[in-house]
Design an enzyme around this catalytic site. Structure first.
Site, PDB file in Angstrom:
ATOM      1  N   LYS A  33       0.840  -1.205   0.000  1.00  0.00           N
ATOM      2  CA  LYS A  33       0.000   0.000   0.000  1.00  0.00           C
ATOM      3  C   LYS A  33       0.875   1.255   0.000  1.00  0.00           C
ATOM      4  O   LYS A  33       0.696   2.154  -0.802  1.00  0.00           O
ATOM      5  CB  LYS A  33      -0.912  -0.025   1.218  1.00  0.00           C
ATOM      6  CG  LYS A  33      -1.772   1.197   1.323  1.00  0.00           C
ATOM      7  CD  LYS A  33      -2.522   1.241   2.629  1.00  0.00           C
ATOM      8  CE  LYS A  33      -3.067   2.650   2.824  1.00  0.00           C
ATOM      9  NZ  LYS A  33      -3.647   2.846   4.147  1.00  0.00           N
ATOM     10  N   GLU A  90      10.956  -4.408   3.534  1.00  0.00           N
ATOM     11  CA  GLU A  90      11.007  -5.827   3.157  1.00  0.00           C
ATOM     12  C   GLU A  90      10.595  -6.002   1.695  1.00  0.00           C
ATOM     13  O   GLU A  90      11.252  -6.677   0.904  1.00  0.00           O
ATOM     14  CB  GLU A  90      10.042  -6.659   4.017  1.00  0.00           C
ATOM     15  CG  GLU A  90      10.462  -6.859   5.447  1.00  0.00           C
ATOM     16  CD  GLU A  90       9.876  -5.797   6.379  1.00  0.00           C
ATOM     17  OE1 GLU A  90       9.571  -4.679   5.902  1.00  0.00           O
ATOM     18  OE2 GLU A  90       9.751  -6.092   7.574  1.00  0.00           O
ATOM     19  N   GLY A  92      -3.971  -1.080   5.782  1.00  0.00           N
ATOM     20  CA  GLY A  92      -3.124  -2.142   5.224  1.00  0.00           C
ATOM     21  C   GLY A  92      -3.647  -3.535   5.542  1.00  0.00           C
ATOM     22  O   GLY A  92      -3.650  -4.421   4.687  1.00  0.00           O
ATOM     23  N   ARG A  93      -4.144  -3.727   6.755  1.00  0.00           N
ATOM     24  CA  ARG A  93      -4.590  -5.082   7.129  1.00  0.00           C
ATOM     25  C   ARG A  93      -5.957  -5.440   6.555  1.00  0.00           C
ATOM     26  O   ARG A  93      -6.483  -6.510   6.834  1.00  0.00           O
ATOM     27  CB  ARG A  93      -4.548  -5.274   8.637  1.00  0.00           C
ATOM     28  CG  ARG A  93      -5.226  -4.211   9.481  1.00  0.00           C
ATOM     29  CD  ARG A  93      -4.856  -4.405  10.954  1.00  0.00           C
ATOM     30  NE  ARG A  93      -5.221  -3.296  11.808  1.00  0.00           N
ATOM     31  CZ  ARG A  93      -4.493  -2.198  11.984  1.00  0.00           C
ATOM     32  NH1 ARG A  93      -3.379  -2.049  11.312  1.00  0.00           N
ATOM     33  NH2 ARG A  93      -4.887  -1.253  12.819  1.00  0.00           N
ATOM     34  N   GLU A 153      -2.935  -6.011  15.689  1.00  0.00           N
ATOM     35  CA  GLU A 153      -2.551  -4.683  15.213  1.00  0.00           C
ATOM     36  C   GLU A 153      -3.675  -3.687  15.524  1.00  0.00           C
ATOM     37  O   GLU A 153      -3.434  -2.511  15.776  1.00  0.00           O
ATOM     38  CB  GLU A 153      -2.276  -4.705  13.694  1.00  0.00           C
ATOM     39  CG  GLU A 153      -0.911  -4.111  13.356  1.00  0.00           C
ATOM     40  CD  GLU A 153      -0.499  -4.260  11.900  1.00  0.00           C
ATOM     41  OE1 GLU A 153       0.619  -4.736  11.670  1.00  0.00           O
ATOM     42  OE2 GLU A 153      -1.261  -3.896  10.983  1.00  0.00           O
ATOM     43  N   HIS A 197      -2.500 -32.050  19.575  1.00  0.00           N
ATOM     44  CA  HIS A 197      -1.265 -32.763  19.919  1.00  0.00           C
ATOM     45  C   HIS A 197      -0.121 -31.789  20.159  1.00  0.00           C
ATOM     46  O   HIS A 197       1.038 -32.183  20.159  1.00  0.00           O
ATOM     47  CB  HIS A 197      -0.919 -33.746  18.801  1.00  0.00           C
ATOM     48  CG  HIS A 197      -2.019 -34.736  18.560  1.00  0.00           C
ATOM     49  ND1 HIS A 197      -2.129 -35.912  19.279  1.00  0.00           N
ATOM     50  CD2 HIS A 197      -3.092 -34.688  17.739  1.00  0.00           C
ATOM     51  CE1 HIS A 197      -3.216 -36.562  18.878  1.00  0.00           C
ATOM     52  NE2 HIS A 197      -3.822 -35.839  17.949  1.00  0.00           N
ATOM     53  N   LYS A 206      10.225   0.207  13.093  1.00  0.00           N
ATOM     54  CA  LYS A 206      10.780   0.426  11.743  1.00  0.00           C
ATOM     55  C   LYS A 206      11.803   1.555  11.790  1.00  0.00           C
ATOM     56  O   LYS A 206      12.855   1.480  11.155  1.00  0.00           O
ATOM     57  CB  LYS A 206       9.664   0.835  10.767  1.00  0.00           C
ATOM     58  CG  LYS A 206       8.724  -0.278  10.366  1.00  0.00           C
ATOM     59  CD  LYS A 206       7.774   0.259   9.289  1.00  0.00           C
ATOM     60  CE  LYS A 206       6.564  -0.638   9.098  1.00  0.00           C
ATOM     61  NZ  LYS A 206       5.523  -0.043   8.280  1.00  0.00           N
TER      62      LYS A 206
HETATM   63  O1  F6P Z   1       2.822  -4.053   9.859  1.00  0.00           O
HETATM   64  C1  F6P Z   1       2.499  -2.718   9.617  1.00  0.00           C
HETATM   65  C2  F6P Z   1       1.928  -2.584   8.277  1.00  0.00           C
HETATM   66  O2  F6P Z   1       1.748  -1.221   8.060  1.00  0.00           O
HETATM   67  C3  F6P Z   1       0.620  -3.334   8.097  1.00  0.00           C
HETATM   68  O3  F6P Z   1      -0.486  -2.674   8.587  1.00  0.00           O
HETATM   69  C4  F6P Z   1       0.627  -3.549   6.632  1.00  0.00           C
HETATM   70  O4  F6P Z   1      -0.248  -4.561   6.312  1.00  0.00           O
HETATM   71  C5  F6P Z   1       2.067  -3.917   6.385  1.00  0.00           C
HETATM   72  O5  F6P Z   1       2.795  -3.081   7.260  1.00  0.00           O
HETATM   73  C6  F6P Z   1       2.545  -3.754   4.982  1.00  0.00           C
HETATM   74  O6  F6P Z   1       2.422  -2.436   4.544  1.00  0.00           O
HETATM   75  P1  F6P Z   1       2.455  -2.050   3.014  1.00  0.00           P
HETATM   76  O7  F6P Z   1       1.295  -2.688   2.346  1.00  0.00           O
HETATM   77  O8  F6P Z   1       2.379  -0.556   2.989  1.00  0.00           O
HETATM   78  O9  F6P Z   1       3.746  -2.542   2.442  1.00  0.00           O
END
Ligand code: F6P
Length: 531
Positions: free
Chosen positions: A184, A190, A243-244, A329, A360, A488
């Site tokens: 987003k 990453e 984002g979630r 979150e 288990h 971060k």
């Molecule tokens: O973990 C924090 C967060 O902002 C989440 O809410 C989101 O899903 C994830 O990082 C990835 O963010 P992006 O879609 O901006 O890469």
């Protein structure tokens, strides 16, 4: 930023909270009564939770005191709901049956892309790169509906650990691989770093325009463009989608390529049905509201620190991390909208594993451990495989675990069992104490008629709205995640130090300081990749 700062009275000072607390404490779990709410084809069985007319009456008063009706309306109308970031949280509009023009245009864009790829039998391999909300929902949908395999290979790469991208690309034919970059913000380290490795991998295979094999799903099309992604390969999401919650957007492109475009559409339809139920059903029969209230009783009244998820469906293994992110979150906050500390315990830790593996692994702790945890059991009435014996066992195990948690096994019953097995009385008394199950441990059962995109969509929306209701009662903002952001920022500083740019003295605690130095030294002497 909104000009008038919100004034949310602290929960424990509300007379409505005191009444709710008293009602919850004095209400039993009624083992002789059924409490099932049907919503969007799901059965939510709350019989294993405390209930009483007093809880219901005090819930209604509490929700009124917390302006629930008004806040729900604002959420569903796309008004500002995330007040610390001054924006709506309008994921429900992405799954509307008649969506607004810009959402409809993106759906069309995505479907055209898929039709073309399918008609050309292109992209034998998809590498989906994204993390958190840009990853879990897609993984969940692909494992739920593509568990038996499909003609396209799908790999997911989320982690910054180089082994993840190494494994994600390994063995694939670069000439027939599509890289899906889902982010987003288009700033997530990453995703951008892994994306860069994928581009290099394509270029290393002699592909002249590697960016032509990349699509981006983002709320920052400008950044994707600057990164080199072709215009036709940029799919838009919006700032007003958290984002979630981005599963409901074009992030589901990977699901559509891996399984079918019908999956995304079916999930949207199921979630939309749950949205309508949430908006309209009265409090007593409103599934997300009643589920939320059971959770608040367990967390803030009975003091349970965690919630266990037990999907009795192998295909729903990824439901656990998906709901974990959604709940933790959203509800991992202890400051209310007015900026004061919330004076009751808020969101629980969420954890779990599919049954029967979970039985288990950690069910021992759930049955006889000193703390225990409420459990959400999730099961499908009908399976999609051809082995009815397996499904019979799965259903039986699910019901048995629930019953054992609720009923427990008192000492007298355990003693009787031991004596009846022929044990001498003193040994029987000793062993019986080990075989006691306290019982009275709360659980919820959610029954899906079958695992379909529609029922999975409804299930996810049920949890989303449950989380929202809990946030309203606790008075917190479920749509930001400042705790994630802080880490971060610190990581960025440490990366600088590991890259040889020293930090001012005293920035770190002694241990961090020590390991930054130690890791810097080992990075300096590490062999170059693939040497
Ligand atoms: O973990 C924090 C967060 O902002 C989440 O809410 C989101 O899903 C994830 O990082 C990835 O963010 P992006 O879609 O901006 O890469």
């Amino acid at each position: 930023m909104t000009s008038a700062l919100p004034a949310t009275p602290s929960l424990s000072q509300l007379p409505e909270w005191a009444a709710f607390l008293a009602a919850a404490k004095s209400s039993p779990v009624r083992t002789d009564a059924l409490r099932i709410i049907t919503a969007a084809s799901l059965d939510l069985d709350l019989s294993g939770q405390r209930s009483s007319p007093a809880i219901l009456a005090s819930t209604q008063a509490l929700l009124k005191a917390r302006r629930f009706d008004e806040l729900r309306k604002r959420l569903l109308a796309g008004e500002v709901a995330n007040i610390t970031e001054d924006r709506p949280a309008w994921h429900t509009s992405l799954r509307a049956a008649a969506p607004m023009a810009e959402v409809a245009a993106e759906r069309l864009h995505m479907n055209r892309f898929i039709r073309l790829a399918d008609s050309e039998r292109r992209w034998r391999n998809i590498v989906h790169i994204g993390i958190g909300g840009s990853d879990w929902g897609v993984r969940l949908a692909v494992s739920a509906f593509g568990y038996a395999g499909a003609w396209r290979n799908v790999r997911f790469v989320a982690n910054i650990d180089g082994h993840a991208i190494e494994g994600g690309l390994s063995g694939l034919d670069p000439h027939d691989t599509l890289i899906v970059l889902a982010s987003k913000s288009f700033t997530t380290a990453e995703t951008l770093q892994n994306g860069q490795r994928a581009i290099e991998w394509l270029a290393g295979a002699g592909i002249r325009n590697p960016h032509d094999q990349v699509v981006a799903i983002t709320a920052r099309p400008d950044a994707a463009r600057a990164w080199g992604v072709p215009e036709a390969h940029i799919f838009k999401i919006w700032d007003w989608v958290g984002g979630r919650f981005s599963l409901w957007s074009s992030v589901s492109l990977t699901t559509a390529l891996a399984v079918s475009a019908d999956v995304a559409a079916g999930m949207q339809a199921g979630a939309c049905a749950m949205d309508a139920h949430f908006a309209q059903a009265p409090i007593a029969g409103n599934a997300p509201v009643q589920m939320a209230i059971a959770g608040i009783v367990n967390r803030s009244v009975l003091g349970y620190g965690s919630l266990n998820l037990a999907p009795y469906d192998f295909r729903l293994a990824n439901l656990v991390p998906y709901i974990q992110q959604l709940e933790m979150e959203s509800l991992g906050k202890s400051v209310d909208l007015a900026g004061n500390r919330v004076d009751v315990p808020t969101g629980p830790a969420v954890w779990g594993m599919p049954g029967t593996d979970a039985q288990h692994t950690f069910f021992q702790w759930l049955h006889q451990g000193s703390d225990g945890a409420p459990v959400d059991f999730i099961v499908c009435q009908q399976a999609d495989h051809g082995w009815p014996e397996h499904h019979k066992s799965l259903l039986a195990n699910c019901l048995a675990q629930r019953e054992a948690l609720l009923k427990g096994k008192p000492y007298d019953e355990a003693l009787k069992e031991c004596l009846e097995s022929g044990m001498p009385p003193r040994q029987a008394e000793w062993l019986a104490r080990h075989r006691v199950h306290p019982g009275g441990r709360p659980s919820t059962l959610i029954v899906l008629p079958k695992l379909t995109p529609y029922t999975l969509g409804a299930l996810l929306a049920l949890y989303e709205h449950k989380v929202f209701v809990q946030a309203v009662v606790w008075g917190i903002n479920p749509f930001d995640q400042w705790g994630v952001e802080y880490g971060k920022v610190l990581a960025k500083g440490i990366i600088d130090e590991l890259s040889g740019r020293p930090a001012p003295a005293g920035r770190h605690d002694a241990s961090t300081e020590y390991w930054v130095k130690a890791f810097s030294n080992s990075l300096d002497t590490a062999p170059t990749p693939n040497a």
